[in-house]
Design a protein around this motif. Structure first.
Motif, PDB file in Angstrom:
ATOM      1  N   GLN A  80       0.859  -1.147  -0.055  1.00 19.80           N
ATOM      2  CA  GLN A  80       0.187  -0.119   0.034  1.00 19.80           C
ATOM      3  C   GLN A  80       0.978   1.243   0.134  1.00 19.80           C
ATOM      4  O   GLN A  80       1.807   1.335   0.815  1.00 19.80           O
ATOM      5  CB  GLN A  80      -0.931  -0.071   1.309  1.00 19.80           C
ATOM      6  CG  GLN A  80      -2.166   1.140   1.131  1.00 19.80           C
ATOM      7  CD  GLN A  80      -3.012   1.017   1.988  1.00 19.80           C
ATOM      8  OE1 GLN A  80      -3.892  -0.218   2.031  1.00 19.80           O
ATOM      9  NE2 GLN A  80      -3.447   1.593   3.102  1.00 19.80           N
ATOM     10  N   TYR A 120      -3.658   3.394 -11.970  1.00 24.90           N
ATOM     11  CA  TYR A 120      -3.756   2.307 -11.018  1.00 24.90           C
ATOM     12  C   TYR A 120      -3.267   1.159 -11.552  1.00 24.90           C
ATOM     13  O   TYR A 120      -3.409  -0.197 -11.176  1.00 24.90           O
ATOM     14  CB  TYR A 120      -5.279   2.375 -10.579  1.00 24.90           C
ATOM     15  CG  TYR A 120      -5.878   3.175 -10.027  1.00 24.90           C
ATOM     16  CD1 TYR A 120      -5.262   4.009  -8.925  1.00 24.90           C
ATOM     17  CD2 TYR A 120      -6.850   4.144 -10.497  1.00 24.90           C
ATOM     18  CE1 TYR A 120      -5.863   5.070  -8.078  1.00 24.90           C
ATOM     19  CE2 TYR A 120      -7.541   5.137 -10.136  1.00 24.90           C
ATOM     20  CZ  TYR A 120      -6.911   5.758  -8.757  1.00 24.90           C
ATOM     21  OH  TYR A 120      -7.608   6.911  -8.303  1.00 24.90           O
ATOM     22  N   LYS A 166      -2.578  10.946  -1.839  1.00 23.35           N
ATOM     23  CA  LYS A 166      -3.438   9.990  -2.370  1.00 23.35           C
ATOM     24  C   LYS A 166      -2.978   8.590  -1.714  1.00 23.35           C
ATOM     25  O   LYS A 166      -1.911   8.606  -1.251  1.00 23.35           O
ATOM     26  CB  LYS A 166      -3.474   9.782  -3.862  1.00 23.35           C
ATOM     27  CG  LYS A 166      -2.170   9.495  -4.471  1.00 23.35           C
ATOM     28  CD  LYS A 166      -2.254   9.263  -5.878  1.00 23.35           C
ATOM     29  CE  LYS A 166      -1.004   9.252  -6.772  1.00 23.35           C
ATOM     30  NZ  LYS A 166      -0.942   9.210  -7.967  1.00 23.35           N
ATOM     31  N   ILE A 168      -2.863   4.258  -2.397  1.00 18.60           N
ATOM     32  CA  ILE A 168      -3.572   3.025  -3.304  1.00 18.60           C
ATOM     33  C   ILE A 168      -3.014   1.920  -2.530  1.00 18.60           C
ATOM     34  O   ILE A 168      -2.035   1.603  -2.157  1.00 18.60           O
ATOM     35  CB  ILE A 168      -2.738   3.285  -4.660  1.00 18.60           C
ATOM     36  CG1 ILE A 168      -3.277   4.566  -5.242  1.00 18.60           C
ATOM     37  CG2 ILE A 168      -3.258   2.132  -5.438  1.00 18.60           C
ATOM     38  CD1 ILE A 168      -2.261   4.960  -6.596  1.00 18.60           C
ATOM     39  N   HIS A 172      -5.034  -3.811  -6.754  1.00 17.82           N
ATOM     40  CA  HIS A 172      -5.774  -2.685  -6.914  1.00 17.82           C
ATOM     41  C   HIS A 172      -7.040  -3.462  -7.790  1.00 17.82           C
ATOM     42  O   HIS A 172      -6.920  -3.701  -9.023  1.00 17.82           O
ATOM     43  CB  HIS A 172      -5.336  -1.396  -7.679  1.00 17.82           C
ATOM     44  CG  HIS A 172      -6.287  -0.425  -7.824  1.00 17.82           C
ATOM     45  ND1 HIS A 172      -7.188  -0.555  -8.931  1.00 17.82           N
ATOM     46  CD2 HIS A 172      -6.559   0.853  -7.077  1.00 17.82           C
ATOM     47  CE1 HIS A 172      -7.905   0.891  -8.691  1.00 17.82           C
ATOM     48  NE2 HIS A 172      -7.550   1.315  -7.815  1.00 17.82           N
ATOM     49  N   HIS A 178      -8.467   2.454  -3.635  1.00 16.98           N
ATOM     50  CA  HIS A 178      -7.779   3.928  -3.767  1.00 16.98           C
ATOM     51  C   HIS A 178      -8.401   4.883  -2.912  1.00 16.98           C
ATOM     52  O   HIS A 178      -9.762   4.738  -2.639  1.00 16.98           O
ATOM     53  CB  HIS A 178      -7.710   4.484  -5.108  1.00 16.98           C
ATOM     54  CG  HIS A 178      -8.848   4.478  -5.825  1.00 16.98           C
ATOM     55  ND1 HIS A 178      -9.012   3.349  -7.028  1.00 16.98           N
ATOM     56  CD2 HIS A 178      -9.712   5.330  -5.946  1.00 16.98           C
ATOM     57  CE1 HIS A 178     -10.332   3.785  -7.329  1.00 16.98           C
ATOM     58  NE2 HIS A 178     -10.585   5.137  -7.043  1.00 16.98           N
ATOM     59  N   TRP A 179      -7.584   5.755  -2.454  1.00 15.17           N
ATOM     60  CA  TRP A 179      -8.471   6.883  -1.840  1.00 15.17           C
ATOM     61  C   TRP A 179      -7.719   8.250  -2.279  1.00 15.17           C
ATOM     62  O   TRP A 179      -6.305   8.330  -2.326  1.00 15.17           O
ATOM     63  CB  TRP A 179      -7.914   7.044  -0.244  1.00 15.17           C
ATOM     64  CG  TRP A 179      -8.458   8.162   0.551  1.00 15.17           C
ATOM     65  CD1 TRP A 179      -9.881   8.140   1.244  1.00 15.17           C
ATOM     66  CD2 TRP A 179      -8.103   9.462   0.706  1.00 15.17           C
ATOM     67  NE1 TRP A 179     -10.009   9.093   1.644  1.00 15.17           N
ATOM     68  CE2 TRP A 179      -8.897  10.258   1.459  1.00 15.17           C
ATOM     69  CE3 TRP A 179      -6.922   9.995   0.229  1.00 15.17           C
ATOM     70  CZ2 TRP A 179      -8.588  11.402   1.609  1.00 15.17           C
ATOM     71  CZ3 TRP A 179      -6.586  11.251   0.677  1.00 15.17           C
ATOM     72  CH2 TRP A 179      -7.354  11.995   1.264  1.00 15.17           C
ATOM     73  N   ARG A 181     -11.810   8.382  -3.766  1.00 15.96           N
ATOM     74  CA  ARG A 181     -12.659   7.664  -4.598  1.00 15.96           C
ATOM     75  C   ARG A 181     -12.911   8.349  -5.759  1.00 15.96           C
ATOM     76  O   ARG A 181     -13.766   7.741  -6.570  1.00 15.96           O
ATOM     77  CB  ARG A 181     -13.560   6.679  -3.761  1.00 15.96           C
ATOM     78  CG  ARG A 181     -13.073   5.713  -2.988  1.00 15.96           C
ATOM     79  CD  ARG A 181     -13.886   4.945  -2.473  1.00 15.96           C
ATOM     80  NE  ARG A 181     -13.508   4.170  -1.217  1.00 15.96           N
ATOM     81  CZ  ARG A 181     -14.106   3.020  -0.497  1.00 15.96           C
ATOM     82  NH1 ARG A 181     -15.399   2.897  -0.692  1.00 15.96           N
ATOM     83  NH2 ARG A 181     -13.843   2.153   0.465  1.00 15.96           N
ATOM     84  N   GLU A 190      -5.248   9.284 -11.579  1.00 14.54           N
ATOM     85  CA  GLU A 190      -5.629   8.800 -10.353  1.00 14.54           C
ATOM     86  C   GLU A 190      -6.134   9.939  -9.538  1.00 14.54           C
ATOM     87  O   GLU A 190      -5.468  11.081  -9.416  1.00 14.54           O
ATOM     88  CB  GLU A 190      -4.354   7.868  -9.814  1.00 14.54           C
ATOM     89  CG  GLU A 190      -3.754   7.028 -10.646  1.00 14.54           C
ATOM     90  CD  GLU A 190      -2.603   6.366 -10.148  1.00 14.54           C
ATOM     91  OE1 GLU A 190      -2.116   5.123 -10.609  1.00 14.54           O
ATOM     92  OE2 GLU A 190      -1.988   6.847  -9.266  1.00 14.54           O
TER      93      GLU A 190
END
Length: 202
Positions: A80, A120, A166, A168, A172, A178-179, A181, A190
């Motif tokens: 992550q 991603y 961000k 990830i 994925h 992911h943040w 969204r 992204e």
């Protein structure tokens, strides 16, 4: 003789019945029991805190502290990542430094022009970075674990100093990985959350 034949027939019937039951269980029961363990994990990263000190302004030549904390609210992640990008900068030298980090891997400094992944998809979709960023990883990152990084940032120009955050998770395999969204897309296509500090003259 007849009794022996009957006994053999009974034993054969029991064996066939047992085999039938075994195959029925293996087809109908066992797969559903194993499906949860065979399904790929679904990590769900979230940035829980972005702290800036001072909170609203800084003078040119002075530094501010930037702290980012992230958590995995989903399944364990093989890896992550948290990324902090600086659209005002082409490189971080002399401007951004790491004060503290408890991530499992060391931070990586990326300058403009470096080849990076996008969409991603990691290295399957390569682009060239348009601006500088800092990326930090934990591998693995278990469910419920939190990690944070604190940077020292010293802007060199007056005005709005922007940074993008961000997170990830890998694999994925959905929007939960992911943040944020949704919202703003960065140069990697992204989603990012946008923050800024007002830099004033001394």
């Amino acid at each position: 003789m007849q009794a022996g034949v009957n006994r053999g027939t009974v034993i054969a019937g029991i064996a066939i019945g047992a085999a039938f039951v075994y195959f029925a269980i293996s087809i109908a029961v066992l797969p559903s029991a194993y499906i949860p363990s065979l399904a790929p994990p679904k990590p769900a990263p979230i940035v829980t805190d972005v702290s800036i000190l001072p909170s609203n302004a800084t003078q040119i030549g002075n530094s501010f502290a930037l702290r980012v904390n992230a958590t995995n609210q989903g399944d364990h992640a093989d890896r992550q990542m948290v990324s902090i990008a600086f659209p005002n900068l082409t490189r971080t030298d002399g401007v951004v430094a790491v004060l503290k980090s408890n991530f499992k891997q060391s931070p990586t400094f990326i300058k403009a022009g470096k080849e990076i992944g996008s969409g991603y998809a990691g290295t399957e979709q390569i682009i060239k970075s348009q601006y500088a960023s800092v990326e930090v990883f934990s591998s693995p990152w278990q469910k419920g674990e939190s990690f944070s990084i604190t940077l020292s940032v010293k802007p060199t120009q007056e005005g709005r100093f922007v940074f993008l955050v961000k997170a990830i998770g890998f694999p994925h395999n959905g929007d939960q990985a992911h943040w944020p969204r949704g919202g703003t897309l960065d140069h990697q296509s992204e989603y990012v959350s946008v923050y800024s500090v007002n830099v004033i003259k001394a």
